[in-house]
Write an enzyme that holds these catalytic residues in place. Structure first.
Site, mmCIF file in Angstrom:
data_model
loop_
_atom_site.group_PDB
_atom_site.id
_atom_site.type_symbol
_atom_site.label_atom_id
_atom_site.label_comp_id
_atom_site.label_asym_id
_atom_site.label_seq_id
_atom_site.Cartn_x
_atom_site.Cartn_y
_atom_site.Cartn_z
ATOM 1 N N ASP A 1 -32.572 34.244 31.810
ATOM 2 C CA ASP A 1 -33.140 35.394 32.532
ATOM 3 C C ASP A 1 -34.380 35.068 33.354
ATOM 4 O OD1 ASP A 1 -34.659 34.911 30.253
ATOM 5 O OD2 ASP A 1 -35.212 37.005 30.015
ATOM 6 N N GLU A 2 -34.703 33.796 33.531
ATOM 7 C CA GLU A 2 -35.887 33.423 34.317
ATOM 8 C C GLU A 2 -35.544 32.317 35.300
ATOM 9 O OE1 GLU A 2 -39.929 32.986 32.678
ATOM 10 O OE2 GLU A 2 -39.028 33.445 30.742
ATOM 11 N N HIS B 1 -25.518 -2.338 12.566
ATOM 12 C CA HIS B 1 -26.810 -2.395 13.253
ATOM 13 C C HIS B 1 -27.610 -3.609 12.775
ATOM 14 C CE1 HIS B 1 -29.903 -0.629 15.761
ATOM 15 N NE2 HIS B 1 -30.779 -0.844 14.804
ATOM 16 N N CYS C 1 -36.034 -1.204 16.932
ATOM 17 C CA CYS C 1 -35.624 -0.609 18.206
ATOM 18 C C CYS C 1 -35.648 0.914 18.225
ATOM 19 C CB CYS C 1 -34.226 -1.093 18.579
ATOM 20 S SG CYS C 1 -32.940 -0.463 17.464
#
Length: 622
Positions: free
Chosen positions: A198-199, A559, A544
């Site tokens: 709404d903006e 990983h 990381c």
């Protein structure tokens, strides 16, 4: 709201509470603020929400006390120095003032409530709340006269306004009407910036110039077009920059507009008496800090206390505060960038029913997947947001190997995250996907590869041999790892003595924390060796920043393999005195004890092959 007053509040304890439900919202100007505060206090005290707000207020009080202590330590020389710094900033910022642009901010009037009234005219004139007894999403202007507003629990709204009518939210309906308004915005600024359903901000400079009309005429025309095509009303503000335009759009709500001329004197006069809370970016906590520490309540006082702002706050914060005092804001259309995240969340009655919680999670995953697919987005980092019955907010995140956007893929990770937190009583749940990329980018394939593919022979025997690191399994049931997970121990082979960083170059067998597991290695450690991997807060890779909670054991192992490959390659680069060709590698005599397989180095200046290229070359040979 929150914080027990030092003196217990006397006969009027509610006056000492900083309620979040102020009368600053449009349509609440004539509300009896003391009455509202008293009702909120009486309805909330003793609740989990109340206790949580007390904890938050205690933290705010600590910040205020800290700033006061810093302020008291400032000497005359310090203040003189920072006064010069502030004066320089003011001159520098003033020189950047741009009065050549005309910005319009439009804000729909009580959007959700007005849409519901449009769909059901029998609701017109009644005090209406869109939401439930748990939480109100928005309130009509008739309800706001009683102090009812968005983000207020419905049961408090009923106490303030016994005739309050509730309507359940219908976001598909709101999205439909939002799209209609955006078609109108498109006519005036194809690059308009929508900040919510709404903006929106519109740069109407070109329209005004091309058509030879004023910003006031554009605002009137635009508001009329929206009402004609949607049946809804909106308010607008026109000013030289976005910050002030937003403030202006709130002045003559509902269904009104306010125009601020592109004139320096008009701008500075406008902001001089403007309360700081009216500025976007200054919330309840910042307002308390500025008011209680420096006595700042208006934008003009920002300039008067600029030296203290420079002394007590970071450079970026001080620049922002001084810019507010000068009435400066953004004038260029922000660059269109790929959004950083996409999310959805739902509030519900507190429950510890696991089946119900997983049902709500399923619905959230469905909504998130639908939103991502509509915008042709895929993402890698999934965050689960939880608010407990005690109003404690938790977030748990996981980073996936591949970019995903399907409900099925999202649920695989979301269910693991939720399962790790149960049993738990929750009142809110949300899912957010970040680290996004366009779905059309077909390079979003697997981003990590395990070492098994090139460290194993065709008969699956391990080539690394006896001297290679051996991974021992270890399970973890929660996010709060033991002390070793946040402070990895490097131990000797006998007494398990913790070593300082300086002793990490000693020789011998050692055990290190790696991937939340134990890794043994008969190797000589070196100061050049990269930091060992461990999981910060139980799920963030210390090397990381990759996020994988303990429940994702297979993903964690992959990983770990990824960083192990990097580590071995870096050691090769350090230990070798020259480039190794394939021929030299083949001529090396075989040792009775197998050694880790070496990776080939580039023939250019002895630089090692980037890890991605190494994986690529190996895969070609598989």
């Amino acid at each position: 709201m929150a914080g027990t007053p030092p003196d217990g509040g006397g006969d009027r304890p509610w006056e000492s509470y900083h309620t979040a439900y102020t009368n600053a919202k449009a349509g609440m100007e004539g509300v009896d603020k003391e009455k509202v505060q008293k009702v909120i206090y009486e309805m909330s005290k003793g609740s989990k929400y109340f206790e949580n707000e007390q904890r938050k207020e205690a933290i705010t009080k600590q910040k205020i006390d800290h700033l006061r202590a810093q302020c008291a330590k400032l000497t005359d020389n310090d203040i003189s120095h920072f006064q010069k710094v502030a004066e320089h900033k003011i001159l520098e910022l003033e020189a950047s003032r741009d009065l050549s642009k005309i910005w319009l901010h439009t804000d729909m009037d009580a959007f959700y409530a007005t849409v519901e009234i449009l769909e059901n005219p029998s609701l017109k004139g009644k005090p209406l709340a869109v939401g439930s007894m748990s939480m109100i999403a928005t309130a009509s202007y008739e309800a706001r006269k009683f102090g009812v507003r968005a983000a207020m629990p419905g049961f408090i709204g009923c106490k303030l306004c016994p005739e309050l009518v509730f309507v359940r939210p219908n976001f598909e309906r709101y999205t439909y009407y939002s799209e209609l308004t955006r078609k109108v915005f498109q006519r005036y600024d194809p690059n308009f910036v929508a900040t919510s359903l709404d903006e929106a901000y519109l740069n109407i400079t070109k329209v005004c110039f091309d058509r030879g009309i004023t910003g006031e005429e554009v605002a009137t025309e635009l508001r009329g077009a929206i009402h004609q095509e949607t049946g809804l009303t909106c308010s607008a503000g026109v000013a030289p920059n976005r910050m002030i335009a937003k403030v202006c759009s709130d002045i003559n709500k509902p269904n009104g507009q306010f125009i601020l001329p592109n004139d320096q004197e008009a701008v500075t006069t406008f902001v001089s008496t403007l309360p700081i809370r009216k500025i976007g970016g200054i919330g309840k906590v910042t307002e308390q800090m500025l008011r209680q520490v420096l006595g700042i309540s208006t934008c003009q006082e920002m300039l008067q206390k600029a030296s203290f702002l420079c002394a007590l706050f970071s450079e970026s914060s001080a620049d922002f505060f001084i810019s507010v005092g000068l009435g400066l804001g953004g004038t260029e259309t922000p660059e269109q960038r790929l959004r950083k995240s996409i999310s959805c969340e739902r509030t519900f009655r507190a429950t510890d029913d696991c089946s119900m919680l997983f049902e709500k999670l399923d619905s959230l995953a469905d909504n998130l997947a639908d939103d991502m697919q509509k915008e042709c987005l895929k993402g890698r980092t999934l965050t689960l947001k939880l608010k407990t019955a005690a109003f404690e907010v938790r977030t748990r995140a996981v980073t996936t190997q591949n970019y995903i956007n399907s409900k099925e893929d999202i649920l695989i990770y979301a269910r693991k995250l939720l399962k790790a937190e149960l049993p738990l009583s929750l009142r809110l749940m949300g899912l957010r996907m970040s680290q996004l990329r366009d779905e059309k980018d077909d390079s979003s394939t697997q981003t990590q590869k395990t070492l098994d593919r090139f460290f194993r022979t065709p008969d699956n025997s391990n080539v690394i041999g006896a001297n290679s690191p051996s991974i021992e399994g270890r399970s973890s049931d929660n996010y709060n790892n033991d002390a070793a997970s946040s402070n990895p121990l490097m131990c000797d082979g006998v007494g398990g003595k913790e070593l300082d960083d300086d002793s990490s170059s000693s020789k011998g067998t050692h055990t290190v924390k790696f991937d939340g597991q134990l890794t043994s290695s008969n190797a000589t450690t070196s100061s050049s060796k990269p930091d060992q991997l461990f999981w910060i807060n139980g799920y963030i890779c210390s090397i990381c920043g990759f996020e994988l909670p303990p429940g994702f054991e297979e993903e964690r192992q992959e990983h770990s393999d990824f960083h192990l490959a990097e580590m071995l390659q870096q050691e090769e680069a350090v230990d070798s005195t020259g480039p190794l060709s394939k021929e030299r590698l083949a001529e090396r005599p075989c040792s009775s004890t197998p050694t880790p397989k070496k990776k080939l180095k580039s023939s250019k200046e002895g630089k090692h092959i980037p890890i991605d290229a190494f994986f690529h070359k190996v895969n070609k040979n598989l």
